[in-house]
Design a protein around this motif. Structure first.
Motif, PDB file in Angstrom:
ATOM      1  N   UNK A   1      -0.546 -11.035  11.019  1.00 63.86           N
ATOM      2  CA  UNK A   1      -0.034  -9.659  11.045  1.00 63.86           C
ATOM      3  C   UNK A   1      -1.049  -8.664  10.493  1.00 63.86           C
ATOM      4  N   UNK A   2      -1.733  -9.031   9.415  1.00 61.23           N
ATOM      5  CA  UNK A   2      -2.793  -8.196   8.818  1.00 61.23           C
ATOM      6  C   UNK A   2      -2.348  -6.743   8.623  1.00 61.23           C
ATOM      7  N   UNK A   3      -1.132  -6.542   8.127  1.00 65.87           N
ATOM      8  CA  UNK A   3      -0.625  -5.190   7.903  1.00 65.87           C
ATOM      9  C   UNK A   3      -0.997  -4.706   6.501  1.00 65.87           C
ATOM     10  N   UNK A   4      -1.225  -3.406   6.360  1.00 62.95           N
ATOM     11  CA  UNK A   4      -1.665  -2.869   5.062  1.00 62.95           C
ATOM     12  C   UNK A   4      -0.549  -2.844   4.024  1.00 62.95           C
ATOM     13  N   UNK A   5      -0.971  -2.716   2.774  1.00 61.71           N
ATOM     14  CA  UNK A   5      -0.042  -2.573   1.665  1.00 61.71           C
ATOM     15  C   UNK A   5       0.337  -1.099   1.492  1.00 61.71           C
ATOM     16  N   UNK A   6       1.272  -0.825   0.587  1.00 58.43           N
ATOM     17  CA  UNK A   6       1.574   0.572   0.249  1.00 58.43           C
ATOM     18  C   UNK A   6       0.318   1.259  -0.295  1.00 58.43           C
ATOM     19  N   UNK A   7       0.345   2.584  -0.425  1.00 56.85           N
ATOM     20  CA  UNK A   7      -0.821   3.311  -0.951  1.00 56.85           C
ATOM     21  C   UNK A   7      -1.285   2.769  -2.301  1.00 56.85           C
ATOM     22  N   UNK A   8      -2.586   2.756  -2.495  1.00 56.85           N
ATOM     23  CA  UNK A   8      -3.166   2.216  -3.730  1.00 56.85           C
ATOM     24  C   UNK A   8      -2.641   2.923  -4.975  1.00 56.85           C
ATOM     25  N   UNK A   9      -2.247   4.184  -4.827  1.00 54.12           N
ATOM     26  CA  UNK A   9      -1.745   4.938  -5.975  1.00 54.12           C
ATOM     27  C   UNK A   9      -0.454   4.336  -6.525  1.00 54.12           C
ATOM     28  N   UNK A  10       0.243   3.558  -5.709  1.00 52.04           N
ATOM     29  CA  UNK A  10       1.486   2.934  -6.164  1.00 52.04           C
ATOM     30  C   UNK A  10       1.245   1.617  -6.893  1.00 52.04           C
TER      31      UNK A  10
END
Length: 239
Positions: free
Chosen positions: A86-95
């Motif tokens: 799937x290689x889907x991104x994580x939530x924003x790094x700020x979180x």
């Protein structure tokens, strides 16, 4: 629509900073640092009991424990495979409350917790199955919640991970049919596919080494000459 459907951001923003270490601790219930040593301990205890009983005919490691170990190793390999697929991104790094690995779907910790604690429900003899199910379900929910609170996964990530884990456990239980060798075979097959899909990533290779090593070690120690030698030499030291 975001995979978080607004839940991850809400939870992350509402969690006090002083609770983050506790959530990080809860995440360990689905971490390799906990799961692999516990598997090793279960194996050692199981074999130790066989040696103590001076059982020269039965297996050193019970069928249930062998199935549990094979299923968990295969599940860990499946986590690597699905993340790469799937290689889907994580939530924003700020979180992020901690530094996560690259891909965010599925949640490795949540799926590993589902597979490990679910396998304990299916193949452990500790307590009643209903009690094991209640405890395991609570642990999986806590691990999933911790990943949201730490801001490293979306809601869909953890829900899908639980579903993947449950389907996988049902599949390997059906394919193995109470035969550990089949279960280890499935685990190795999953790890091989993970290596191929990831192009030989370190995580996939580690999963392959774990599944092949676990299966080979189990098979070797269960050979009659080896088993009987261990019973006759190590057994007396435990009695």
């Amino acid at each position: 629509m975001s995979r978080g459907v607004g839940v991850t951001e809400t939870i992350r923003s509402g969690v006090p900073e002083w609770t983050l270490e506790a959530f990080a601790g809860l995440s360990l219930l689905g971490d390799l640092l906990v799961i692999v040593p516990v598997l090793g301990l279960l194996y050692i205890v199981d074999v130790g009991q066989s040696l103590f009983r001076d059982d020269r005919e039965g297996p050193l490691c019970s069928t249930q424990t062998a199935l549990l170990i094979a299923a968990v190793f295969g599940g860990l390999a499946l986590v690597v495979l699905l993340k790469a697929t799937f290689a889907l991104p994580r939530p924003p790094a700020a979180w992020h409350a901690l530094e996560p690995s690259e891909h965010g779907f599925p949640s490795g910790h949540t799926m590993a917790a589902t597979v490990f604690w679910g396998a304990l429900v299916l193949w452990s003899s500790i307590g009643r199955r209903s009690s094991r199910f209640a405890v395991s379900s609570a642990v999986v929910v806590l691990v999933a919640l911790s990943r949201l609170a730490l801001g490293v996964h979306y809601l869909v990530d953890v829900l899908a991970s639980i579903a993947f884990g449950v389907v996988y456990l049902g599949g390997i239980a059906w394919l193995a049919r109470e035969r550990p060798l089949r279960a280890f075979g499935v685990a190795v097959a999953v790890a091989v596919v993970a290596v191929a899909v990831t192009g030989g990533s370190s995580r996939a290779l580690l999963a392959l080494v774990g599944t092949v090593g676990g299966g080979s070690g189990w098979w070797l120690l269960e050979r009659p000459p080896v088993r009987q030698r261990l019973v006759s030499t190590v057994g007396p030291l435990l009695r």
